[in-house]
Design an enzyme around this catalytic site. Structure first.
Site, PDB file in Angstrom:
ATOM      1  N   ASP A  60      -4.881  -6.389   6.206  1.00  0.00           N
ATOM      2  CA  ASP A  60      -6.168  -5.989   5.641  1.00  0.00           C
ATOM      3  C   ASP A  60      -7.012  -7.240   5.347  1.00  0.00           C
ATOM      4  OD1 ASP A  60      -8.165  -4.518   4.484  1.00  0.00           O
ATOM      5  OD2 ASP A  60      -6.996  -3.819   2.770  1.00  0.00           O
TER       6      ASP A  60
ATOM      7  N   ASP B 273      -0.291 -18.529   4.088  1.00  0.00           N
ATOM      8  CA  ASP B 273      -1.326 -19.407   3.509  1.00  0.00           C
ATOM      9  C   ASP B 273      -1.687 -20.524   4.493  1.00  0.00           C
ATOM     10  OD1 ASP B 273       1.313 -19.948   2.911  1.00  0.00           O
ATOM     11  OD2 ASP B 273       0.973 -20.572   0.850  1.00  0.00           O
TER      12      ASP B 273
ATOM     13  N   LYS C 287       5.212 -14.193   4.274  1.00  0.00           N
ATOM     14  CA  LYS C 287       5.510 -14.978   3.070  1.00  0.00           C
ATOM     15  C   LYS C 287       6.997 -14.799   2.752  1.00  0.00           C
ATOM     16  CE  LYS C 287       3.657 -17.579  -0.070  1.00  0.00           C
ATOM     17  NZ  LYS C 287       2.896 -18.805   0.140  1.00  0.00           N
TER      18      LYS C 287
ATOM     19  N   TYR D  91       0.830  -1.207   0.000  1.00  0.00           N
ATOM     20  CA  TYR D  91       0.000   0.000   0.000  1.00  0.00           C
ATOM     21  C   TYR D  91       0.870   1.264   0.000  1.00  0.00           C
ATOM     22  CZ  TYR D  91      -4.047  -2.984   1.047  1.00  0.00           C
ATOM     23  OH  TYR D  91      -5.032  -3.937   0.998  1.00  0.00           O
TER      24      TYR D  91
END
Ligand code: NAI
Length: 342
Positions: free
Chosen positions: A230, A206, A172, A125
């Protein structure tokens, strides 16, 4: 309670309905607040201003605290998100989103009690996007050591003050070795050097999401970079009854803006069916913040009374449509007001 001057941004879509309901409950509970009305989003645009007018930012800078309804960000070129601007310009680097099971709201799990801490100023972002060549576009993910350290320290400090037991970082770093790698390295450092007594765990996001939906109860606090925070906030909202019941705070070193996790919900705007609880819960977080930061314990007492009233309202099966009930935005607020403890 001392008189507090608080900026109020009604926002767009369901924003004016849920802010009006929230203001009514706060007033009935005896909150001594002088509201400073300001605009943002489509409402500001309609008045010929930018979606995040300088006057609104100035007011929050001056008064320090705001309660904000959701704002619609027009899709397409030329408009940067109201929320991204607000959080970056005021350096509201920590988003706090408590997610807890509520009485009377039946979901798959009964004992969910999570706090999500989201880094609010960097990651994907950053707003740095460009067209490399026609048909190829790029978005830049930014992570700085100072911001990753700052949010990690904030999360561990929060855990200590609130007697939380464990922080789980979802990441990640196996793929984004530099950016997410830096994020987890900073969290590890703060844990090891400053808060070794809080349990610390890392999960690849994940697998972490799968474990959250299989059984969220072993989790306590989640620490995530911006985009993951988010997305995972909405996932966790789904565990306890949806977006109508998850509050939020955007906190910096000098200012704080309290708002629900949900958006402006244009599909139900103007119908008096929106659940005002997420914003009301955000206002309760605001009152607790005023109690802590401005030495106003009476604000904390009022927060406790409002919380007791909405818990009782839900336990009595008085609910809005999103939770399977029949009450409107206004009648649900009335039901909470009726249950305010003396
Ligand atoms: P949304 O959160 O507005 O709506 C998603 C779904 O949840 C809709 O079906 C809506 O009816 C329902 N919902 C949301 N809040 C509810 C409530 N209080 N009571 C009952 N049902 C509720 O997300 P969406 O549709 O993706 O976004 C709509 C607009 O909101 C967009 O312009 C987006 O940019 C903006 N937005 C603004 C935010 C903010 O100002 N903090 C946060 C998220 C989105």
């Amino acid at each position: 309670m001392k008189k507090q001057e608080i900026v109020m941004i009604p926002g767009d879509g369901i924003g004016p309905e849920v802010t009006a309901a929230t203001q009514r409950v706060l007033e009935a509970a005896g909150a001594n607040i002088d509201w400073i009305p300001q605009q943002a989003g489509l409402a500001a645009l309609a008045d010929g201003n930018d979606v995040m007018p300088a006057a609104t930012l100035d007011a929050i800078t001056q008064y320090g605290v705001a309660l904000k309804g959701p704002c619609t960000t027009p899709v397409g070129k030329g408009f940067s998100s109201v929320n991204v601007q607000l959080r970056k310009k005021l350096n509201l680097y920590a988003a706090v989103r408590p997610v807890r099971s509520l009485p009377g709201v039946k979901t798959r799990y009964e004992n969910v009690d999570l706090v999500i801490i989201r880094e609010n100023t960097e990651g994907l972002y950053s707003g740095v996007e460009n067209e490399v060549t026609p048909g190829v576009v790029m978005s830049m993910k930014v992570a700085s050591e100072s911001s990753c350290t700052r949010i990690s320290r904030w999360a561990f400090r929060y855990a200590t003050h609130r007697q939380r037991r464990k922080i789980t970082v979802l990441h990640k770093a196996n793929i984004m070795k530099l950016t997410d790698g830096l994020f987890i390295r900073c969290a590890q450092d703060i844990h090891k050097k400053e808060y070794p007594n809080i349990d610390y765990q890392e999960l690849i996001i994940d697998a972490g999401c799968m474990r959250l939906v299989q059984d969220p109860t072993p989790f306590d606090m989640l620490l995530l970079e911006n985009l993951y925070g988010d997305v995972v906030s909405d996932l966790c909202a789904g565990l306890i009854g949806g977006l109508g019941v998850v509050p939020g705070a955007n906190i910096g070193d000098e200012h704080a803006v309290f708002e629900a996790v949900h958006g402006s919900a244009p599909d139900i705007a103007g119908k008096n069916v929106a659940n005002p609880l997420a914003l009301l819960m955000s206002a309760v977080m605001m009152l607790n913040y005023l109690a802590d930061q401005r030495g106003d314990p009476a604000a904390g007492t009022i927060a406790g009374r409002i919380r007791a009233a909405y818990d009782q309202t839900l336990a009595d099966e008085c609910k809005t449509r999103d939770l399977g009930g029949t009450l409107g935005t206004d009648t649900f607020a009335d039901a909470i007001i009726e249950r305010l403890p003396a």
